[in-house]
Write an enzyme that holds these catalytic residues in place. Sequence first.
Site, PDB file in Angstrom:
ATOM      1  N   TRP A 105     -16.814  23.943  51.985  1.00  0.00           N
ATOM      2  CA  TRP A 105     -16.504  22.952  50.962  1.00  0.00           C
ATOM      3  C   TRP A 105     -15.545  21.896  51.506  1.00  0.00           C
ATOM      4  O   TRP A 105     -15.629  20.726  51.140  1.00  0.00           O
ATOM      5  CB  TRP A 105     -15.959  23.634  49.714  1.00  0.00           C
ATOM      6  CG  TRP A 105     -16.915  24.683  49.219  1.00  0.00           C
ATOM      7  CD1 TRP A 105     -16.721  26.036  49.180  1.00  0.00           C
ATOM      8  CD2 TRP A 105     -18.257  24.471  48.765  1.00  0.00           C
ATOM      9  NE1 TRP A 105     -17.845  26.660  48.718  1.00  0.00           N
ATOM     10  CE2 TRP A 105     -18.806  25.737  48.451  1.00  0.00           C
ATOM     11  CE3 TRP A 105     -19.041  23.333  48.583  1.00  0.00           C
ATOM     12  CZ2 TRP A 105     -20.102  25.895  47.967  1.00  0.00           C
ATOM     13  CZ3 TRP A 105     -20.334  23.486  48.102  1.00  0.00           C
ATOM     14  CH2 TRP A 105     -20.854  24.747  47.809  1.00  0.00           C
ATOM     15  N   ASP A 175      -8.826  21.209  45.859  1.00  0.00           N
ATOM     16  CA  ASP A 175     -10.028  21.735  45.226  1.00  0.00           C
ATOM     17  C   ASP A 175      -9.749  23.204  44.927  1.00  0.00           C
ATOM     18  O   ASP A 175      -9.690  24.039  45.829  1.00  0.00           O
ATOM     19  CB  ASP A 175     -11.222  21.589  46.177  1.00  0.00           C
ATOM     20  CG  ASP A 175     -12.490  22.244  45.650  1.00  0.00           C
ATOM     21  OD1 ASP A 175     -12.470  22.795  44.533  1.00  0.00           O
ATOM     22  OD2 ASP A 175     -13.504  22.213  46.376  1.00  0.00           O
ATOM     23  N   LYS A 199     -16.501  29.361  37.959  1.00  0.00           N
ATOM     24  CA  LYS A 199     -15.954  30.573  38.580  1.00  0.00           C
ATOM     25  C   LYS A 199     -15.000  31.282  37.614  1.00  0.00           C
ATOM     26  O   LYS A 199     -15.225  32.422  37.247  1.00  0.00           O
ATOM     27  CB  LYS A 199     -15.191  30.227  39.861  1.00  0.00           C
ATOM     28  CG  LYS A 199     -15.816  29.163  40.740  1.00  0.00           C
ATOM     29  CD  LYS A 199     -16.987  29.658  41.538  1.00  0.00           C
ATOM     30  CE  LYS A 199     -17.414  28.622  42.561  1.00  0.00           C
ATOM     31  NZ  LYS A 199     -18.543  29.046  43.384  1.00  0.00           N
TER      32      LYS A 199
END
Length: 364
Positions: A105, A175, A199
């Site tokens: 990511w 993030d 999540k």
Amino acid sequence: MNQGNRAYNFNAGPSALPLAVLEKAQQELLDFRGTGMSVMELSHRGDVYEEVHNQAIARLKDLLSISDDYEVLFVQGGGSMQFSMVPMNFLQPGKTAAYIMTGAWSEKAFGEAKLFGEPYHAASSKDSNYRYIPKLEDIKFQESDAYVHLTSNNTIFGTQWREFPDTGSVPLIADMSSDILSKPIDVNQFAMIYAGAQKNLGPSGVTVVILRKDLLEKANTNIPTMLQYGIYAKNNSLYNTPPTFGIYLLGEVLNWVQETGGLAELTKRNEEKAKLIYDAIDASNGFYYGHAEPESRSLMNITFRVKDEALEKQFLAEAKKEGFVGLNGHRSVGGCRASAYNAVPYEACKALSQFMVQFQAKHS
């Protein structure tokens, strides 16, 4: 399979939601608060939905102790949209952006930033296939930095930051898609936090952005309207139709966290859950072995291998038959991954730990 007909859900995302939240949503699905409509059918301009919207923001502010120096925004496009929005808004001409590389990511975020300016690697653990989080003293910044970007938890590689770098006057952007709300954090250390909901916060389709107002004032406005953070802030994230059902569920998940005992209780639970599985790995004498180095291990995503590839395939096949879902590791790492997010119950992690011990006993 236990928990009625509920699977042991270890999916990396979208992931498990609290059963109590799903049951409440089920009860309210056809008639939300006496309106005779589902929350999905309400106008986002109406008072009933506006209360849902604002309540979700208030609950998040309460749980994370977010001060009035910050805006809380609901954005669509997932964390991946933020990879583009961050540099579009904040990477000014003549400035650089420091990206700390800890996984896939981070790489994607860096790739998007290259389209808009001059990002660079302030530190990286790619040399080890991202087995560790770089040490704070190894991170090198530049005076020309517009911001510093990091990924707090790495779902694919199973690593997580324990403490964050002090970037001084340079905005720190994180993030936190895969570990927000899993433990207490000092929001004031960050100029911006963003997190896809799927999540720990709710269903897919909504992304939370926590943005300090002084950084917002510096944002570029010469970009498309729906990519400007200022538009979301000015309109309370209601400039266009927001993902109303996702925000409703997010608010209910936050309510569940509050009723559970807040972040202190969730931290305790998450540590206990992860320990069950890590203990099974560490006590196996090499039958199982982790991908992440111990000091960088994630509480959210536990990545491991079985000592023999054929046994690993058998392990995953038998686990699936026993009702464990989502244990296959990402293709870039292989092996196994148990994602033990907030809503994954202790019983699921205990069952997995026991299965691992039993599987080893049969095949050692």
